[in-house]
Every structure is written in C-alpha cells, then in structure tokens.
Design a protein around this motif. Sequence first.
Motif, PDB file in Angstrom:
ATOM      1  N   ALA A   1       0.927  -1.223   0.026  1.00  0.00           N
ATOM      2  CA  ALA A   1       0.261  -0.063  -0.107  1.00  0.00           C
ATOM      3  C   ALA A   1       0.963   1.433  -0.150  1.00  0.00           C
ATOM      4  N   LEU A   2       2.094   1.313   0.779  1.00  0.00           N
ATOM      5  CA  LEU A   2       2.773   2.527   0.991  1.00  0.00           C
ATOM      6  C   LEU A   2       3.437   2.521  -0.468  1.00  0.00           C
ATOM      7  N   LEU A   3       4.048   1.359  -0.947  1.00  0.00           N
ATOM      8  CA  LEU A   3       4.825   1.668  -2.399  1.00  0.00           C
ATOM      9  C   LEU A   3       3.837   2.116  -3.389  1.00  0.00           C
ATOM     10  N   GLU A   4       2.400   1.326  -3.668  1.00  0.00           N
ATOM     11  CA  GLU A   4       1.493   1.993  -4.576  1.00  0.00           C
ATOM     12  C   GLU A   4       1.362   3.463  -4.490  1.00  0.00           C
ATOM     13  N   ALA A   5       0.975   3.978  -3.258  1.00  0.00           N
ATOM     14  CA  ALA A   5       0.860   5.286  -3.141  1.00  0.00           C
ATOM     15  C   ALA A   5       2.032   6.130  -3.307  1.00  0.00           C
ATOM     16  N   SER A   6       3.028   5.838  -3.480  1.00  0.00           N
ATOM     17  CA  SER A   6       4.450   6.586  -3.446  1.00  0.00           C
ATOM     18  C   SER A   6       4.551   7.214  -4.938  1.00  0.00           C
ATOM     19  N   LYS A   7       5.120   8.372  -4.818  1.00  0.00           N
ATOM     20  CA  LYS A   7       5.535   8.868  -6.343  1.00  0.00           C
ATOM     21  C   LYS A   7       6.778   8.675  -6.540  1.00  0.00           C
ATOM     22  N   LEU A   8       7.129   8.610  -7.748  1.00  0.00           N
ATOM     23  CA  LEU A   8       8.401   8.079  -8.314  1.00  0.00           C
ATOM     24  C   LEU A   8       9.259   9.412  -8.884  1.00  0.00           C
ATOM     25  N   VAL A   9      10.300   9.421  -8.748  1.00  0.00           N
ATOM     26  CA  VAL A   9      11.367  10.527  -9.399  1.00  0.00           C
ATOM     27  C   VAL A   9      12.236   9.826 -10.148  1.00  0.00           C
ATOM     28  N   ASN A  10      12.192  10.318 -11.472  1.00  0.00           N
ATOM     29  CA  ASN A  10      13.106   9.513 -12.198  1.00  0.00           C
ATOM     30  C   ASN A  10      13.112   8.033 -12.492  1.00  0.00           C
ATOM     31  N   GLY A  11      11.736   7.487 -12.328  1.00  0.00           N
ATOM     32  CA  GLY A  11      11.337   6.172 -12.388  1.00  0.00           C
ATOM     33  C   GLY A  11      11.623   5.201 -11.137  1.00  0.00           C
ATOM     34  N   LYS A  12      12.146   6.169 -10.107  1.00  0.00           N
ATOM     35  CA  LYS A  12      12.747   5.434  -8.788  1.00  0.00           C
ATOM     36  C   LYS A  12      11.796   5.898  -7.629  1.00  0.00           C
ATOM     37  N   LEU A  13      11.914   5.032  -6.687  1.00  0.00           N
ATOM     38  CA  LEU A  13      11.317   5.404  -5.374  1.00  0.00           C
ATOM     39  C   LEU A  13      12.157   6.664  -4.690  1.00  0.00           C
ATOM     40  N   THR A  14      11.509   7.464  -3.918  1.00  0.00           N
ATOM     41  CA  THR A  14      12.130   8.414  -3.406  1.00  0.00           C
ATOM     42  C   THR A  14      12.912   8.187  -2.144  1.00  0.00           C
ATOM     43  N   ALA A  15      13.930   8.760  -1.793  1.00  0.00           N
ATOM     44  CA  ALA A  15      14.545   8.462  -0.502  1.00  0.00           C
ATOM     45  C   ALA A  15      13.542   8.315   0.786  1.00  0.00           C
ATOM     46  N   THR A  16      12.566   9.290   0.749  1.00  0.00           N
ATOM     47  CA  THR A  16      11.625   9.343   1.841  1.00  0.00           C
ATOM     48  C   THR A  16      10.766   8.081   1.815  1.00  0.00           C
ATOM     49  N   THR A  17      10.205   7.759   0.600  1.00  0.00           N
ATOM     50  CA  THR A  17       9.634   6.493   0.697  1.00  0.00           C
ATOM     51  C   THR A  17      10.089   5.297   1.045  1.00  0.00           C
ATOM     52  N   VAL A  18      11.542   5.197   0.459  1.00  0.00           N
ATOM     53  CA  VAL A  18      12.327   4.131   1.122  1.00  0.00           C
ATOM     54  C   VAL A  18      12.638   3.953   2.557  1.00  0.00           C
ATOM     55  N   LYS A  19      12.868   5.242   3.160  1.00  0.00           N
ATOM     56  CA  LYS A  19      12.910   5.432   4.615  1.00  0.00           C
ATOM     57  C   LYS A  19      11.696   4.859   5.337  1.00  0.00           C
ATOM     58  N   LYS A  20      10.441   5.269   4.768  1.00  0.00           N
ATOM     59  CA  LYS A  20       9.023   5.043   5.330  1.00  0.00           C
ATOM     60  C   LYS A  20       8.948   3.336   5.204  1.00  0.00           C
ATOM     61  N   ALA A  21       9.314   2.943   4.205  1.00  0.00           N
ATOM     62  CA  ALA A  21       9.269   1.180   3.998  1.00  0.00           C
ATOM     63  C   ALA A  21      10.104   0.565   4.740  1.00  0.00           C
ATOM     64  N   GLU A  22      11.347   1.088   5.066  1.00  0.00           N
ATOM     65  CA  GLU A  22      12.059   0.344   6.074  1.00  0.00           C
ATOM     66  C   GLU A  22      11.669   0.460   7.520  1.00  0.00           C
ATOM     67  N   LYS A  23      11.129   1.763   7.875  1.00  0.00           N
ATOM     68  CA  LYS A  23      10.518   2.001   9.134  1.00  0.00           C
ATOM     69  C   LYS A  23       9.394   0.957   9.290  1.00  0.00           C
ATOM     70  N   LEU A  24       8.394   0.817   8.578  1.00  0.00           N
ATOM     71  CA  LEU A  24       7.476  -0.006   8.510  1.00  0.00           C
ATOM     72  C   LEU A  24       7.818  -1.427   8.927  1.00  0.00           C
ATOM     73  N   LEU A  25       8.985  -1.721   7.916  1.00  0.00           N
ATOM     74  CA  LEU A  25       9.301  -3.223   8.200  1.00  0.00           C
ATOM     75  C   LEU A  25      10.178  -3.485   9.511  1.00  0.00           C
ATOM     76  N   ALA A  26      10.998  -2.297  10.040  1.00  0.00           N
ATOM     77  CA  ALA A  26      11.534  -2.703  11.405  1.00  0.00           C
ATOM     78  C   ALA A  26      10.729  -2.645  12.339  1.00  0.00           C
ATOM     79  N   GLU A  27       9.591  -1.858  12.201  1.00  0.00           N
ATOM     80  CA  GLU A  27       8.553  -1.997  13.335  1.00  0.00           C
ATOM     81  C   GLU A  27       7.224  -3.281  13.287  1.00  0.00           C
ATOM     82  N   ALA A  28       7.422  -4.051  12.302  1.00  0.00           N
ATOM     83  CA  ALA A  28       6.715  -5.086  11.826  1.00  0.00           C
ATOM     84  C   ALA A  28       7.042  -6.359  12.973  1.00  0.00           C
TER      85      ALA A  28
END
Length: 93
Positions: free
Chosen positions: A66-93
Amino acid sequence: MKAITAMLKSKKNLTRFTYETASFQGWRLSLSKKGTAFTKYFSDKQFGTGKKSLAAAEKALSELKALLEASKLVNGKLTATTVKKAEKLLAEA
C-alpha cells in the motif's frame, strides 16, 4: 510438524523456511519495486507459531504494498523518503 509444514507453503513475496538443520524457521518477506529491494524475516520462534509469523508477514506485506503503490516516483525510482518509510514500516513489523 509435517502436517503444519504442508499447510504453510510459500506465496508470492513470502517464502517459507522450514529446514530442520537451519537455525531459522519462519517466513521471509521479499519485495522489489523500481530497483529497490525490501526484505524482512518473520521467525516462528519470535511469533510463537508458523501461522502467527505468516499472519505478521502478510500484514507487513500488505502495508508495504500500500505504501509503495501510493508513493510518487522520481526519475522512475522510489524517493529516499519512501524508502525510509518502507524500512521503518518493516523494522516495526
């Protein structure tokens, strides 16, 4: 143990590890999106049973997708902010 193992089969983005000789038994969540890979292990020992570790892995996978689907891409890649949010989500899981 074999009956439980038979019910707990790998699924898309979730791989079951049940090796008798390995120190880890549980689930590995692995998802790759736009060149960035996310991985987290969900141990049966940590969650109590294979079913509970699977439930935790499925919940984390759903939230990550859900997080990744809702995220915006910059130059076809995930933003650093999105990657950090995803890593935090997994760390707390």
